[in-house]
Design a protein around this motif. Structure first.
Motif, short mmCIF file in Angstrom:
data_model
loop_
_atom_site.label_atom_id
_atom_site.label_comp_id
_atom_site.label_asym_id
_atom_site.label_seq_id
_atom_site.Cartn_x
_atom_site.Cartn_y
_atom_site.Cartn_z
N ASP A 103 55.93 -16.45 11.25
CA ASP A 103 54.75 -15.72 11.65
C ASP A 103 53.57 -15.78 11.00
O ASP A 103 52.42 -15.85 11.21
N GLU A 126 60.22 -12.95 23.35
CA GLU A 126 61.32 -12.68 22.78
C GLU A 126 62.60 -13.95 23.21
O GLU A 126 62.38 -14.38 24.38
N ARG A 135 65.84 -5.58 22.89
CA ARG A 135 64.91 -5.83 21.65
C ARG A 135 63.64 -6.14 21.80
O ARG A 135 62.89 -6.68 20.85
N GLU A 138 60.56 -4.76 20.49
CA GLU A 138 60.36 -4.72 18.72
C GLU A 138 60.18 -6.16 18.20
O GLU A 138 59.27 -6.22 17.47
N VAL A 139 60.58 -7.11 19.01
CA VAL A 139 60.76 -8.48 18.57
C VAL A 139 59.04 -8.97 19.01
O VAL A 139 58.47 -9.44 17.66
N GLY A 141 56.44 -6.97 18.97
CA GLY A 141 55.66 -5.88 18.03
C GLY A 141 55.68 -6.75 16.76
O GLY A 141 54.82 -6.65 15.91
N ARG A 142 56.80 -7.27 16.32
CA ARG A 142 57.04 -7.88 14.92
C ARG A 142 55.90 -9.10 15.01
O ARG A 142 55.34 -9.39 14.06
N GLN A 143 56.27 -10.00 16.02
CA GLN A 143 55.46 -11.14 15.95
C GLN A 143 53.71 -10.91 15.84
O GLN A 143 53.19 -11.40 15.47
N GLU A 145 52.28 -8.07 14.64
CA GLU A 145 52.02 -7.80 13.58
C GLU A 145 51.73 -8.92 12.42
O GLU A 145 50.90 -8.99 11.80
N GLY A 146 52.63 -9.89 12.67
CA GLY A 146 52.82 -10.86 11.72
C GLY A 146 51.83 -12.26 12.03
O GLY A 146 51.50 -12.96 10.99
N ARG A 186 48.76 -2.55 21.27
CA ARG A 186 48.75 -3.24 19.97
C ARG A 186 47.13 -3.98 19.88
O ARG A 186 46.80 -3.73 18.82
#
Ligand code: PEP
Length: 236
Positions: A103, A126, A135, A138-139, A141-143, A145-146, A186
């Motif tokens: 990321d 994902e 998930r 979650e996946v 969202g993390r991508q 964010e990063g 987001r």
């Protein structure tokens, strides 16, 4: 928001393939969505020169984070801009997988795109096992964010479930709408959100008119002018 249909030619195309883009433009209606083709790097300059002043924009498929330097085989965002590109795809799952791009690396590339005056198309999505495990948000969202570039500037986000790319499989319309609503929450209101993964003339209309879907990133079907044009039409 004006829709955007972006074609990703991946590692396909030699100079003779520019004819396909010419055939597409012969079919094109000017009032439609914005159209971008991301050919292999070897064709960016030729395609941009051929279509300068026309509604067809050109993008790169990746860029290095640095503007120049000792990075054999890489291409900087500044070089893409100089060749006539307007967009650059970053974080495509094939690059995340084949080249181990993190990321943080994707964010650096997206910020490099902005630095050079390109609009980055940041891909997230994902895998099949992540979706089966429930998930996916979650996946993604993390991508987000990063990988998203920091600060103000142009940005396009492409939601591309890895398991839908090149497989003929797509999420249900409900699942696409749910993920786009999540990404919208987001990313904020002004960002164009594309769906990518086995978009074809047969499913484009259903997908492109879902809430919060502002266009498509198209792989295989962008290689044939008639198919790509049918997808562009479906967005109207
Ligand atoms: C892609 O690689 O970005 C893509 C969406 O491919 P396809 O349309 O072939 O699934």
């Amino acid at each position: 928001m004006r829709k955007l249909i972006a074609g990703n030619w991946k590692m396909n195309g030699v100079s003779a393939s520019l004819v396909e883009a010419e055939r597409l433009m012969a079919l094109f209606e000017f009032a439609g969505p914005e159209i971008v083709i991301c050919p292999p790097a070897t064709l960016v300059a030729a395609m941009a020169a051929r279509f300068r002043g026309s509604p067809l924009l050109v993008g790169g498929q990746d860029c290095h984070a640095q503007p120049s330097g000792a990075h054999t085989g890489d291409i900087s965002a500044e070089m893409l801009k100089d060749a006539g590109a307007s967009y650059v795809i970053v974080g495509h799952s094939e690059r995340r997988q084949d080249h181990g791009e993190s990321d943080a690396a994707v964010r650096a590339k997206a910020e490099a795109g902005r630095r050079a005056g390109l609009a980055p198309i940041v891909c997230v999505g994902e895998t099949e096992s992540e979706r089966r495990a429930g998930r996916e948000t979650e996946v993604v969202g993390r991508q987000l964010e990063g990988s998203l570039p920091r600060g103000p500037g142009p940005i396009v986000i492409a939601y591309e479930p890895v398991w839908a790319i090149g497989t003929g499989l797509t999420p249900t319309p409900e699942d696409i709408a749910a993920m786009h609503a999540f990404i919208r929450g987001r990313a904020g209101g002004g960002v164009r959100l594309l769906y990518g993964g086995s978009v074809k003339p047969t499913n484009a209309r259903d997908i492109l008119h879902l809430p919060e879907v502002n266009g498509a990133l198209v792989g295989g079907a962008s290689l044939k002018a008639e198919e790509f044009h049918a997808i562009v039409r479906a967005a109207m």
